[in-house]
Design a protein around this motif. Structure first.
Motif, PDB file in Angstrom:
ATOM      1  N   PHE A  66       0.825  -1.189   0.000  1.00 39.29           N
ATOM      2  CA  PHE A  66       0.000   0.000   0.000  1.00 39.29           C
ATOM      3  C   PHE A  66       0.872   1.257   0.000  1.00 39.29           C
ATOM      4  CE2 PHE A  66      -2.103   3.473   2.217  1.00 39.29           C
ATOM      5  CZ  PHE A  66      -3.216   3.653   1.395  1.00 39.29           C
ATOM      6  N   SER A  67       1.969   1.241   0.755  1.00 41.62           N
ATOM      7  CA  SER A  67       2.827   2.427   0.820  1.00 41.62           C
ATOM      8  C   SER A  67       3.474   2.721  -0.535  1.00 41.62           C
ATOM      9  CB  SER A  67       3.887   2.298   1.913  1.00 41.62           C
ATOM     10  OG  SER A  67       4.727   1.206   1.676  1.00 41.62           O
ATOM     11  N   GLN A  68       3.826   1.682  -1.313  1.00 42.76           N
ATOM     12  CA  GLN A  68       4.375   1.906  -2.651  1.00 42.76           C
ATOM     13  C   GLN A  68       3.322   2.529  -3.563  1.00 42.76           C
ATOM     14  OE1 GLN A  68       5.531  -2.232  -3.113  1.00 42.76           O
ATOM     15  NE2 GLN A  68       7.655  -1.584  -3.496  1.00 42.76           N
ATOM     16  N   LEU A  69       2.102   1.990  -3.523  1.00 39.00           N
ATOM     17  CA  LEU A  69       1.020   2.544  -4.333  1.00 39.00           C
ATOM     18  C   LEU A  69       0.723   3.978  -3.908  1.00 39.00           C
ATOM     19  CD1 LEU A  69      -1.179   2.280  -6.471  1.00 39.00           C
ATOM     20  CD2 LEU A  69      -2.665   1.312  -4.680  1.00 39.00           C
ATOM     21  N   TYR A  70       0.628   4.198  -2.634  1.00 40.33           N
ATOM     22  CA  TYR A  70       0.347   5.537  -2.110  1.00 40.33           C
ATOM     23  C   TYR A  70       1.408   6.545  -2.584  1.00 40.33           C
ATOM     24  CZ  TYR A  70      -0.539   9.307   1.186  1.00 40.33           C
ATOM     25  OH  TYR A  70      -0.802  10.536   1.746  1.00 40.33           O
ATOM     26  N   ALA A  71       2.663   6.154  -2.520  1.00 38.85           N
ATOM     27  CA  ALA A  71       3.749   7.041  -2.955  1.00 38.85           C
ATOM     28  C   ALA A  71       3.621   7.394  -4.435  1.00 38.85           C
ATOM     29  CB  ALA A  71       5.104   6.393  -2.687  1.00 38.85           C
ATOM     30  N   ARG A  72       3.275   6.422  -5.284  1.00 36.43           N
ATOM     31  CA  ARG A  72       3.125   6.686  -6.721  1.00 36.43           C
ATOM     32  C   ARG A  72       1.915   7.572  -6.988  1.00 36.43           C
ATOM     33  NH1 ARG A  72       7.075   7.541  -7.642  1.00 36.43           N
ATOM     34  NH2 ARG A  72       6.261   8.248  -9.607  1.00 36.43           N
ATOM     35  N   VAL A  73       0.821   7.340  -6.250  1.00 33.23           N
ATOM     36  CA  VAL A  73      -0.376   8.172  -6.418  1.00 33.23           C
ATOM     37  C   VAL A  73      -0.070   9.612  -6.016  1.00 33.23           C
ATOM     38  CG1 VAL A  73      -2.705   8.603  -5.523  1.00 33.23           C
ATOM     39  CG2 VAL A  73      -2.050   6.296  -6.237  1.00 33.23           C
ATOM     40  N   VAL A  74       0.555   9.798  -4.867  1.00 34.63           N
ATOM     41  CA  VAL A  74       0.892  11.150  -4.401  1.00 34.63           C
ATOM     42  C   VAL A  74       1.838  11.838  -5.381  1.00 34.63           C
ATOM     43  CG1 VAL A  74       2.107  12.444  -2.588  1.00 34.63           C
ATOM     44  CG2 VAL A  74       0.429  10.688  -1.971  1.00 34.63           C
ATOM     45  N   ALA A  75       2.843  11.138  -5.860  1.00 35.09           N
ATOM     46  CA  ALA A  75       3.790  11.725  -6.814  1.00 35.09           C
ATOM     47  C   ALA A  75       3.075  12.150  -8.090  1.00 35.09           C
ATOM     48  CB  ALA A  75       4.912  10.735  -7.131  1.00 35.09           C
ATOM     49  N   ASN A  76       2.180  11.312  -8.593  1.00 37.31           N
ATOM     50  CA  ASN A  76       1.463  11.652  -9.824  1.00 37.31           C
ATOM     51  C   ASN A  76       0.498  12.803  -9.615  1.00 37.31           C
ATOM     52  OD1 ASN A  76       1.832   9.900 -12.414  1.00 37.31           O
ATOM     53  ND2 ASN A  76       2.240   8.566 -10.671  1.00 37.31           N
ATOM     54  N   LEU A  77      -0.179  12.835  -8.481  1.00 39.91           N
ATOM     55  CA  LEU A  77      -1.070  13.958  -8.208  1.00 39.91           C
ATOM     56  C   LEU A  77      -0.296  15.252  -8.031  1.00 39.91           C
ATOM     57  CD1 LEU A  77      -3.722  12.308  -5.879  1.00 39.91           C
ATOM     58  CD2 LEU A  77      -4.007  13.028  -8.268  1.00 39.91           C
ATOM     59  N   SER A  78       0.899  15.171  -7.455  1.00 38.52           N
ATOM     60  CA  SER A  78       1.753  16.361  -7.328  1.00 38.52           C
ATOM     61  C   SER A  78       2.172  16.874  -8.696  1.00 38.52           C
ATOM     62  CB  SER A  78       3.000  16.039  -6.500  1.00 38.52           C
ATOM     63  OG  SER A  78       2.635  15.736  -5.177  1.00 38.52           O
ATOM     64  N   LYS A  79       2.537  15.959  -9.587  1.00 35.11           N
ATOM     65  CA  LYS A  79       2.903  16.360 -10.961  1.00 35.11           C
ATOM     66  C   LYS A  79       1.717  16.993 -11.663  1.00 35.11           C
ATOM     67  CE  LYS A  79       6.288  12.660 -11.556  1.00 35.11           C
ATOM     68  NZ  LYS A  79       6.545  11.392 -12.236  1.00 35.11           N
ATOM     69  N   SER A  80       0.529  16.437 -11.440  1.00 35.32           N
ATOM     70  CA  SER A  80      -0.688  16.963 -12.050  1.00 35.32           C
ATOM     71  C   SER A  80      -0.968  18.371 -11.541  1.00 35.32           C
ATOM     72  CB  SER A  80      -1.869  16.047 -11.745  1.00 35.32           C
ATOM     73  OG  SER A  80      -3.033  16.503 -12.353  1.00 35.32           O
ATOM     74  N   ALA A  81      -0.794  18.585 -10.246  1.00 37.10           N
ATOM     75  CA  ALA A  81      -1.037  19.908  -9.651  1.00 37.10           C
ATOM     76  C   ALA A  81      -0.018  20.924 -10.148  1.00 37.10           C
ATOM     77  CB  ALA A  81      -1.004  19.819  -8.130  1.00 37.10           C
ATOM     78  N   GLN A  82       1.239  20.509 -10.290  1.00 35.82           N
ATOM     79  CA  GLN A  82       2.283  21.409 -10.770  1.00 35.82           C
ATOM     80  C   GLN A  82       2.018  21.845 -12.211  1.00 35.82           C
ATOM     81  OE1 GLN A  82       5.912  19.253 -10.209  1.00 35.82           O
ATOM     82  NE2 GLN A  82       5.910  19.552  -7.998  1.00 35.82           N
ATOM     83  N   SER A  83       1.574  20.915 -13.055  1.00 33.42           N
ATOM     84  CA  SER A  83       1.330  21.270 -14.452  1.00 33.42           C
ATOM     85  C   SER A  83       0.061  22.095 -14.615  1.00 33.42           C
ATOM     86  CB  SER A  83       1.277  20.014 -15.327  1.00 33.42           C
ATOM     87  OG  SER A  83       0.200  19.195 -14.958  1.00 33.42           O
ATOM     88  N   ALA A  84      -0.854  21.996 -13.657  1.00 30.98           N
ATOM     89  CA  ALA A  84      -2.098  22.775 -13.721  1.00 30.98           C
ATOM     90  C   ALA A  84      -1.890  24.176 -13.188  1.00 30.98           C
ATOM     91  CB  ALA A  84      -3.201  22.089 -12.927  1.00 30.98           C
ATOM     92  N   GLY A  85      -0.900  24.356 -12.322  1.00 30.60           N
ATOM     93  CA  GLY A  85      -0.721  25.633 -11.652  1.00 30.60           C
ATOM     94  C   GLY A  85       0.369  26.385 -12.254  1.00 30.60           C
TER      95      GLY A  85
END
Length: 80
Positions: free
Chosen positions: A61-80
Motif C-alpha cells: 500500500f505504501s508503494q502505491l500511495y507514494a506513486r499516487v501522491v507523486a502523480n497527483l503532485s505532478k498533475s497539480a504542478q502542471s495545472a498551476g
C-alpha cells in the motif's frame, strides 16, 4: 486528475484505456498502470512521453500511495 488501471482487465485493455483517456483529456490526466505481467513492462515512447507509469504487482500500500501522491503532485504542478 489521476487514472489508475490494471493493464489486463476481464473486459478490456488498460493500455488502450490510457490512450483513450489521454486523447479525451488532451494529455491532462495522469495515468498509472498496475500489472503482474512483465511482458507489459515496456511502455512505448508515446506513453512514456505522456508520463504514464507502471507499478508491478505485488506492491505494498505504501508503494502505491507514494506513486499516487507523486502523480497527483505532478498533475497539480502542471495545472498551476
Amino acid at each position: 486528475a489521476l487514472m489508475l488501471s490494471d493493464v489486463r482487465m476481464p473486459d478490456g485493455d488498460g493500455v488502450e484505456l490510457v490512450r483513450a483517456v489521454l486523447r479525451e483529456t488532451d494529455g491532462a490526466c495522469r495515468c498509472l498502470l498496475v500489472t503482474g505481467h512483465f511482458e507489459h513492462a515496456e511502455l512505448d515512447g508515446e506513453l512514456r512521453q505522456a508520463g504514464v507509469e507502471i507499478i508491478y504487482k505485488p506492491f505494498s500500500f505504501s508503494q502505491l500511495y507514494a506513486r499516487v501522491v507523486a502523480n497527483l503532485s505532478k498533475s497539480a504542478q502542471s495545472a498551476g
